[in-house]
Design a protein around this motif. Sequence first.
Motif: not given
Length: 133
Positions: A61-79
């Motif tokens: 759950a924390p991993f999946a949330a981290g991926v989704i949150m990072a994408q929503l925050a427009q963290v570069p996809a490569e990172r």
Amino acid sequence: MAIAYGCVLIAALLPYIWVVVAKTSGQRYNNRDPRAWQARQESPVCNRANAAHLNSFEAFAPFAAGVIMAQLAQVPAERIAVLSVAFVVLRVAYGLLYVGNRHLLRSLVWTLALACVLALLVMAMLGVATAAP
């Protein structure tokens, strides 16, 4: 994001891989009462695989949330992809080390996988903070 999403899928499947190991390494599996069956197991491999199974659910759950949150925050996809791949590799290693009874190395790998999740969450938080007006 396909790589990161693929990693989320793999991470979602990991608990089931470890439970198969648990169910095939103990006494003859009884599907009528699986929790009581697990409680009666004396095989260390079976019990460690079951623990890896449970911990994989906890980590997902924390991993999946981290991926989704990072994408929503427009963290570069490569990172996001690098951290996602690292997380999955570390979690596979974690399970193998758990089943193999390598407790100190397992704890180190667990910590590194947690660091990947925390990095995703922090990058998401900083990405949102810097994007705000």
